[in-house]
Write an enzyme that holds these catalytic residues in place. Structure first.
Site, PDB file in Angstrom:
ATOM      1  N   PRO A  10      78.908  54.739   8.260  1.00 14.06           N
ATOM      2  CA  PRO A  10      77.922  54.168   9.176  1.00 14.06           C
ATOM      3  C   PRO A  10      77.404  52.793   8.782  1.00 14.06           C
ATOM      4  CG  PRO A  10      77.334  56.420   8.604  1.00 14.06           C
ATOM      5  CD  PRO A  10      78.552  56.082   7.813  1.00 14.06           C
ATOM      6  N   ASN A  11      77.342  51.931   9.761  1.00 18.09           N
ATOM      7  CA  ASN A  11      76.728  50.590   9.695  1.00 18.09           C
ATOM      8  C   ASN A  11      77.564  49.562   8.940  1.00 18.09           C
ATOM      9  OD1 ASN A  11      74.310  51.434  11.102  1.00 18.09           O
ATOM     10  ND2 ASN A  11      73.797  52.558   9.240  1.00 18.09           N
ATOM     11  N   ARG A  18      74.530  42.073   8.555  1.00 17.95           N
ATOM     12  CA  ARG A  18      73.536  43.093   8.223  1.00 17.95           C
ATOM     13  C   ARG A  18      72.945  42.840   6.833  1.00 17.95           C
ATOM     14  NH1 ARG A  18      75.355  48.813   5.708  1.00 17.95           N
ATOM     15  NH2 ARG A  18      73.284  49.735   5.655  1.00 17.95           N
ATOM     16  N   TYR A  23      73.934  42.789   1.099  1.00 15.90           N
ATOM     17  CA  TYR A  23      75.357  43.120   1.234  1.00 15.90           C
ATOM     18  C   TYR A  23      76.283  41.898   1.304  1.00 15.90           C
ATOM     19  CZ  TYR A  23      73.410  47.709   2.213  1.00 15.90           C
ATOM     20  OH  TYR A  23      72.723  48.885   2.118  1.00 15.90           O
ATOM     21  N   ASN A  74      83.523  54.255   1.239  1.00 12.11           N
ATOM     22  CA  ASN A  74      82.122  53.837   1.238  1.00 12.11           C
ATOM     23  C   ASN A  74      81.460  54.605   2.372  1.00 12.11           C
ATOM     24  OD1 ASN A  74      79.603  52.691   1.353  1.00 12.11           O
ATOM     25  ND2 ASN A  74      80.316  50.574   1.172  1.00 12.11           N
ATOM     26  N   ALA A  77      74.995  55.340   4.141  1.00 13.17           N
ATOM     27  CA  ALA A  77      73.820  56.191   3.873  1.00 13.17           C
ATOM     28  C   ALA A  77      74.169  57.679   3.808  1.00 13.17           C
ATOM     29  CB  ALA A  77      72.751  55.936   4.931  1.00 13.17           C
ATOM     30  N   GLU A  99      84.714  56.481  -4.825  1.00 11.16           N
ATOM     31  CA  GLU A  99      83.464  56.128  -4.131  1.00 11.16           C
ATOM     32  C   GLU A  99      83.142  54.659  -4.401  1.00 11.16           C
ATOM     33  OE1 GLU A  99      80.156  58.456  -5.525  1.00 11.16           O
ATOM     34  OE2 GLU A  99      78.713  57.374  -4.269  1.00 11.16           O
ATOM     35  N   HIS A 101      80.432  51.327  -3.392  1.00 13.55           N
ATOM     36  CA  HIS A 101      79.256  50.737  -2.735  1.00 13.55           C
ATOM     37  C   HIS A 101      79.225  49.260  -3.070  1.00 13.55           C
ATOM     38  CE1 HIS A 101      77.819  54.712  -1.798  1.00 13.55           C
ATOM     39  NE2 HIS A 101      78.098  55.049  -3.037  1.00 13.55           N
ATOM     40  N   ARG A 108      68.564  49.713  -6.427  1.00 15.27           N
ATOM     41  CA  ARG A 108      67.900  49.452  -5.149  1.00 15.27           C
ATOM     42  C   ARG A 108      66.458  49.958  -5.187  1.00 15.27           C
ATOM     43  NH1 ARG A 108      71.643  49.027  -0.790  1.00 15.27           N
ATOM     44  NH2 ARG A 108      69.798  48.688   0.504  1.00 15.27           N
TER      45      ARG A 108
HETATM   46  C1  DQA Z   1      76.003  51.141   0.675  1.00 17.19           C
HETATM   47  C2  DQA Z   1      74.703  51.614   0.011  1.00 17.19           C
HETATM   48  C3  DQA Z   1      73.998  52.643   0.878  1.00 17.19           C
HETATM   49  O1  DQA Z   1      72.775  53.043   0.273  1.00 17.19           O
HETATM   50  C4  DQA Z   1      73.687  52.105   2.250  1.00 17.19           C
HETATM   51  O2  DQA Z   1      73.125  53.098   3.074  1.00 17.19           O
HETATM   52  C5  DQA Z   1      74.872  51.480   2.892  1.00 17.19           C
HETATM   53  C6  DQA Z   1      75.762  50.646   2.083  1.00 17.19           C
HETATM   54  C7  DQA Z   1      76.643  49.981  -0.126  1.00 17.19           C
HETATM   55  O3  DQA Z   1      77.812  49.693   0.147  1.00 17.19           O
HETATM   56  O4  DQA Z   1      75.987  49.366  -0.972  1.00 17.19           O
HETATM   57  O5  DQA Z   1      75.062  51.569   4.103  1.00 17.19           O
HETATM   58  O6  DQA Z   1      76.920  52.223   0.690  1.00 17.19           O
END
Ligand code: DQA
Length: 147
Positions: A10-11, A18, A23, A74, A77, A99, A101, A108
């Site tokens: 997501p996102n 964003r 990011y 990735n 959230a 995994e 990020h 964070r």
């Molecule tokens: C993320 C970190 C997550 O906490 C966040 O919700 C994201 C991006 C990252 O790539 O740093 O959407 O996965």
């Protein structure tokens, strides 16, 4: 078969616009291009998919063992909320899931980001290196797959 699946949740389709302070300005297409080039240099092929749907992510994980030898994920959230995603990763063992990020989730400000549901069932975690995390993950995946 020598194929790696890169799954983004997501996102992550909004990368580049964003929260650029967190990011960065690279788009998801930029990141996928970098990963594809690194994979090609290692003699591997990648397929990329982004979805905002938890169900689609789980469906793609279920289908992966017949077509892929490693997955880079990735989960956005969903990392911090989804026992279902963790169960899906556990269900496709021993297919390795790496995994990733972009941000260092442990540094964070929001403490809910400090816990990942999926790390215990993943081969490993790469976080905090921005887009480079995906190319590092391609290298890790290639090494795990071997020849
Ligand atoms: C993320 C970190 C997550 O906490 C966040 O919700 C994201 C991006 C990252 O790539 O740093 O959407 O996965």
């Amino acid at each position: 078969m020598n194929k790696i699946l890169i799954l983004n949740g997501p996102n992550l389709n909004l990368l580049g616009k964003r929260e650029t302070g967190v990011y960065g300005t690279a788009t998801l297409a930029d990141i996928e291009d970098m990963a594809r080039k690194r994979a090609a240099s290692l003699g591997r092929e990648i397929e990329c998919l982004q979805t905002n749907s938890e169900g689609t992510l789980i469906d793609r994980l279920h289908e992966a063992p017949s077509r892929f030898q490693a997955i880079i994920l990735n989960a956005g959230a969903l990392t911090h909320t989804s026992a279902a995603l963790r169960d899906a990763i556990a269900a496709i063992a021993p297919l390795p899931v790496i995994e990733v990020h972009l941000s260092n989730i442990y540094a964070r400000a929001e403490t809910f980001r400090h816990h990942s549901f999926i790390t215990p069932v993943c081969a490993g975690q790469i976080c905090g290196f921005g887009p480079m995390g995906y190319t590092l993950a391609v290298e890790a995946a290639a090494a795990l797959i071997g020849k």
